[in-house]
Enzyme design. Structure first.
Site, PDB file in Angstrom:
ATOM      1  N   GLU A  90      -6.072  12.191  29.596  1.00 11.97           N
ATOM      2  CA  GLU A  90      -6.660  12.201  28.258  1.00 11.97           C
ATOM      3  C   GLU A  90      -7.720  11.109  28.120  1.00 11.97           C
ATOM      4  O   GLU A  90      -7.465   9.950  28.445  1.00 11.97           O
ATOM      5  CB  GLU A  90      -5.582  11.922  27.198  1.00 11.97           C
ATOM      6  CG  GLU A  90      -4.439  12.925  27.154  1.00 11.97           C
ATOM      7  CD  GLU A  90      -4.709  14.098  26.223  1.00 11.97           C
ATOM      8  OE1 GLU A  90      -5.824  14.183  25.638  1.00 11.97           O
ATOM      9  OE2 GLU A  90      -3.799  14.937  26.075  1.00 11.97           O
TER      10      GLU A  90
HETATM   11 ZN   LIG Z   1      -5.999  18.934  24.822  1.00 12.16          ZN
END
Ligand SMILES: [Zn+2]
Length: 412
Positions: A373
């Site tokens: 992320e």
């Molecule tokens: Zn995502």
């Protein structure tokens, strides 16, 4: 005058100039796109790939209101995407209100006239009001005869991936093939990276863009891939032992339509790993099965690129044995060593059977699954460094792992 805000040059390392990135999207214009708004001063429209707002209202000659809404009525993640274009008849200052039906304003607006160089809007031109889910934004835009694109993140449509893959394909270690097609028939391409002189038996799987607005994840995935395709001794050693199968754009329909989360089937693709009800995820499910069923191939790791409010790796906890053993721990420790002025965040947890890529890779194949992320607002230069350094650390870590038993070459 235009403020010299942060200028972002995408893909300069490869010299990709996606001239068609912002071409009109006639398919969209002729089907579901509401008509634009026009005054004597300016016209606003969304008829280009990723263009998205629900409706546009004229409040005055130089004042517009855009209603921003998710793609469907289902459960939605609050990644409130918007993208629109302003064509002005003359030099003017206009205001555009972003009014959200759900979730409220999230992404800091960026502008571009060419789709390659983006500027973050200056804070004095962005007024955000209201609390959390009720937030709206008023943008003050200086416009002229040059069309101005305004978007939640840099516009990153399929044409940019096409140009990038075309460039990569010229390198001997790359092969690009059609993995399959999306629900609306768009290409989902597979990039295979391996030394053409050897037959690597260990496979690394990379996935990108399940979630359309998660552009910063893509901004990390590209340098990550370019690093493992590089000319360093490390990259060469890696490619002679490992093949990399990368699917950089799994949800092209969602991207083109400017969705917040889903594909055109109204499904969050990263909640469909296991059921595989959607054509896009089914392609990946079949690919993993094919790797597993091949007696000489072995999946070593799966990395899935996303974006959220900060840089963080969602991983399988170290207590759960993966093959290769403790890969994630070793990788992220080495990556942290390479990034001394930066804090590597790891959030390790696992729910068995959760239909996300990370859990599926582990539950079914015993491989370390990782959700990579990147923060929405992470500095774009830093993102390139993150992509590069994490790839170097991954290659070093993988080269230190013992080869799996089934990958011993058969004697002639
Ligand atoms: Zn995502």
């Amino acid at each position: 005058m235009r403020m010299p805000a942060m200028i972002i040059g995408l893909f300069l390392s490869l010299g990709v100039m996606p001239s068609s990135a912002l071409a009109n999207n006639s398919e969209r214009a002729s089907t579901d796109a509401p008509s634009g708004c026009q005054t004597e001063t300016a016209r606003i429209d969304q008829n280009f790939p990723t263009g998205a707002y629900q409706s546009c209202e004229v409040n005055g000659n130089k004042s517009f209101k855009l209603t921003i809404a998710p793609e469907d009525e289902g459960d939605i993640n609050c990644s409130a995407w918007y993208a629109f274009r302003v064509n002005a008849a003359r030099k003017a200052r206009i205001t555009v209100d972003l009014d959200y039906t759900k979730c409220g304003h999230r992404y800091w607006p960026k502008t571009s006239t060419d789709g390659v160089n983006w500027e973050f809007m200056k804070p004095k031109y962005v007024k955000v009001e209201g609390e959390r889910g009720e937030r709206s934004a008023r943008l003050t835009l200086k416009v002229d005869e040059t069309p101005l694109f305004v978007a939640a993140q840099e516009i990153f449509p399929p044409s940019i991936y096409d140009a990038w893959l075309d460039k990569l394909e010229q390198m001997s270690s790359a092969t690009v093939s059609l993995l399959g097609r999306s629900a609306q028939g768009r290409k989902i391409e597979l990039l295979r990276i391996a030394d053409p002189e050897t037959t690597p038996r260990e496979t690394v799987v990379l996935v990108g863009r399940q979630h359309p607005p998660e552009v910063t994840g893509a901004l990390a995935m590209l340098p990550f891939v370019e690093t493992i395709m590089g000319e360093s001794d490390l990259a060469k050693a890696y490619r002679s032992r490992f093949e990399t199968l990368a699917v950089p754009l799994l949800n092209p329909d969602g991207v083109v339509h400017g969705h917040w989360r889903h594909n055109t089937g109204g499904v969050d693709l990263n909640r469909d790993w296991g059921p595989f009800t959607q054509p896009e995820t089914r392609l990946l499910g079949n690919m993993l099965k094919w790797i597993e069923d091949d007696p000489v191939r072995d999946m070593r790791v799966l990395i899935d690129f996303h974006s959220t409010n900060r840089d963080v790796f969602y991983t399988i906890p170290d207590e759960l044995p993966t093959d290769p053993e403790l890969f994630t721990k070793k990788w992220l420790e080495l990556y942290q060593e390479r990034m001394p002025d930066y804090e590597v965040n790891r959030d390790a947890r696992h729910t068995e059977g959760r239909p996300i890529s990370k859990a599926h890779a582990f539950d079914v194949y015993g491989a370390p699954g990782i959700t990579f992320e990147i923060g929405d607002d992470t500095d774009r230069k830093l993102i390139k460094r993150i992509g590069r350094e994490s790839a170097i650390a991954m290659m070093e870590t993988l080269l230190q792992t013992p080869e799996p038993a089934n990958s011993v070459p058969t004697e002639k």
